[in-house]
Motif scaffolding. Structure first.
Motif, PDB file in Angstrom:
ATOM      1  N   ILE A  54     -14.817-106.668  21.515  1.00  0.00           N
ATOM      2  CA  ILE A  54     -14.906-104.662  21.617  1.00  0.00           C
ATOM      3  C   ILE A  54     -15.358-104.439  20.169  1.00  0.00           C
ATOM      4  N   ILE A  55     -16.535-104.136  19.505  1.00  0.00           N
ATOM      5  CA  ILE A  55     -16.572-103.456  18.653  1.00  0.00           C
ATOM      6  C   ILE A  55     -17.141-102.539  18.049  1.00  0.00           C
ATOM      7  N   HIS A  56     -16.718-101.731  17.711  1.00  0.00           N
ATOM      8  CA  HIS A  56     -16.876-100.073  17.725  1.00  0.00           C
ATOM      9  C   HIS A  56     -17.843 -99.762  16.658  1.00  0.00           C
ATOM     10  N   ALA A  57     -18.206 -99.472  16.990  1.00  0.00           N
ATOM     11  CA  ALA A  57     -19.299 -98.837  15.767  1.00  0.00           C
ATOM     12  C   ALA A  57     -19.547 -97.304  15.345  1.00  0.00           C
ATOM     13  N   VAL A  58     -19.236 -96.823  14.509  1.00  0.00           N
ATOM     14  CA  VAL A  58     -18.637 -95.372  13.919  1.00  0.00           C
ATOM     15  C   VAL A  58     -19.835 -95.183  13.073  1.00  0.00           C
ATOM     16  N   TYR A  59     -21.219 -94.437  12.960  1.00  0.00           N
ATOM     17  CA  TYR A  59     -22.104 -93.505  12.243  1.00  0.00           C
ATOM     18  C   TYR A  59     -21.990 -91.898  11.194  1.00  0.00           C
ATOM     19  N   ASP A  60     -21.964 -92.247  10.530  1.00  0.00           N
ATOM     20  CA  ASP A  60     -22.078 -91.246   9.848  1.00  0.00           C
ATOM     21  C   ASP A  60     -23.379 -90.694   9.965  1.00  0.00           C
ATOM     22  N   LEU A  61     -23.703 -89.550  10.344  1.00  0.00           N
ATOM     23  CA  LEU A  61     -25.604 -88.572  10.010  1.00  0.00           C
ATOM     24  C   LEU A  61     -25.567 -87.791   9.240  1.00  0.00           C
ATOM     25  N   ALA A  62     -24.897 -87.600   7.895  1.00  0.00           N
ATOM     26  CA  ALA A  62     -24.962 -85.978   7.591  1.00  0.00           C
ATOM     27  C   ALA A  62     -26.139 -86.172   6.663  1.00  0.00           C
ATOM     28  N   GLY A  63     -26.899 -87.526   6.874  1.00  0.00           N
ATOM     29  CA  GLY A  63     -28.521 -86.981   6.192  1.00  0.00           C
ATOM     30  C   GLY A  63     -28.247 -87.150   4.617  1.00  0.00           C
ATOM     31  N   ILE A  64     -27.496 -88.018   3.813  1.00  0.00           N
ATOM     32  CA  ILE A  64     -26.532 -87.703   2.540  1.00  0.00           C
ATOM     33  C   ILE A  64     -28.440 -88.691   1.482  1.00  0.00           C
ATOM     34  N   ASP A  65     -28.718 -88.134   0.775  1.00  0.00           N
ATOM     35  CA  ASP A  65     -29.505 -88.817   0.116  1.00  0.00           C
ATOM     36  C   ASP A  65     -28.645 -89.999  -0.695  1.00  0.00           C
ATOM     37  N   TRP A  66     -28.662 -90.581  -0.361  1.00  0.00           N
ATOM     38  CA  TRP A  66     -27.805 -92.360  -0.775  1.00  0.00           C
ATOM     39  C   TRP A  66     -28.122 -93.105  -2.270  1.00  0.00           C
ATOM     40  N   LYS A  67     -28.987 -92.936  -2.444  1.00  0.00           N
ATOM     41  CA  LYS A  67     -29.914 -93.157  -3.654  1.00  0.00           C
ATOM     42  C   LYS A  67     -28.983 -92.288  -5.011  1.00  0.00           C
ATOM     43  N   ARG A  68     -29.117 -90.875  -4.184  1.00  0.00           N
ATOM     44  CA  ARG A  68     -28.423 -90.059  -5.786  1.00  0.00           C
ATOM     45  C   ARG A  68     -26.577 -89.889  -5.750  1.00  0.00           C
ATOM     46  N   ALA A  69     -25.765 -90.665  -4.014  1.00  0.00           N
ATOM     47  CA  ALA A  69     -25.152 -90.897  -4.204  1.00  0.00           C
ATOM     48  C   ALA A  69     -24.206 -91.862  -5.307  1.00  0.00           C
ATOM     49  N   LEU A  70     -25.088 -92.567  -4.881  1.00  0.00           N
ATOM     50  CA  LEU A  70     -24.968 -94.392  -5.842  1.00  0.00           C
ATOM     51  C   LEU A  70     -25.169 -94.220  -6.928  1.00  0.00           C
ATOM     52  N   VAL A  71     -25.802 -93.572  -8.449  1.00  0.00           N
ATOM     53  CA  VAL A  71     -25.876 -92.470  -9.326  1.00  0.00           C
ATOM     54  C   VAL A  71     -24.696 -92.788  -9.919  1.00  0.00           C
TER      55      VAL A  71
END
Length: 156
Positions: A139-156
């Motif tokens: 079994i593989i359970h996949a969960v998605y976070d569809l928040a639409g966050i600007d991940w490039k800014r989150a990484l800075v």
């Protein structure tokens, strides 16, 4: 060796900790633990943004559950659909590739992507494997976070 994974979404970090709880000292949680994991409040509350895939020992993998909120991320996928039911070979490879990779690596993985072709990621997904007594991913359970966050800014 267990691979370190990078999870940006706080929601997915919490779910990963829950998965680790069921894993205990093993490489993966057992299939028998899946129902307990699925009943965890954090997992049950985002069922519309999750998908569950069955990887049988004999036969074809299939989507057992595809949440209603995943139309943009898993287009043309529905609950009960086999991987081979996806008409386009390109789409089949793109949508099912991560699940096949988890079945081979036997470790959780995160991925980020976008559905609109923009510069920022629209979603982050966490893939969590569950195994049988022979350490075969069932079994593989996949969960998605569809928040639409600007991940490039989150990484800075």
């Amino acid at each position: 060796m267990i691979k370190w994974i990078d999870i940006l979404s706080p929601r997915l970090r919490h779910l990963h900790r829950d998965w680790l709880h069921f894993r205990a000292h093993n490489l993966m949680p057992a299939v028998a633990d899946y129902n307990g994991f699925a009943r965890v409040e954090a997992v049950a509350s985002i069922q519309q943004y999750s998908a569950m895939v069955i990887m049988p020992a004999v036969g074809e993998p299939q989507f057992k559950h595809v949440g209603d909120g995943l139309g943009g991320v898993l287009p043309a996928c529905s609950s009960g659909m086999r991987f081979s039911d996806l008409a386009s070979p390109v789409m089949r490879a793109a949508l099912t590739g991560p699940f096949h990779r988890i079945a081979t690596s036997r470790q959780p993985e995160t991925r980020r992507g976008n559905t609109r072709g923009g510069e920022t990621s629209d979603y982050e997904m966490l893939l969590l494997p569950f195994c049988d007594s022979r350490l075969r991913v069932c079994i593989i359970h996949a969960v998605y976070d569809l928040a639409g966050i600007d991940w490039k800014r989150a990484l800075v």
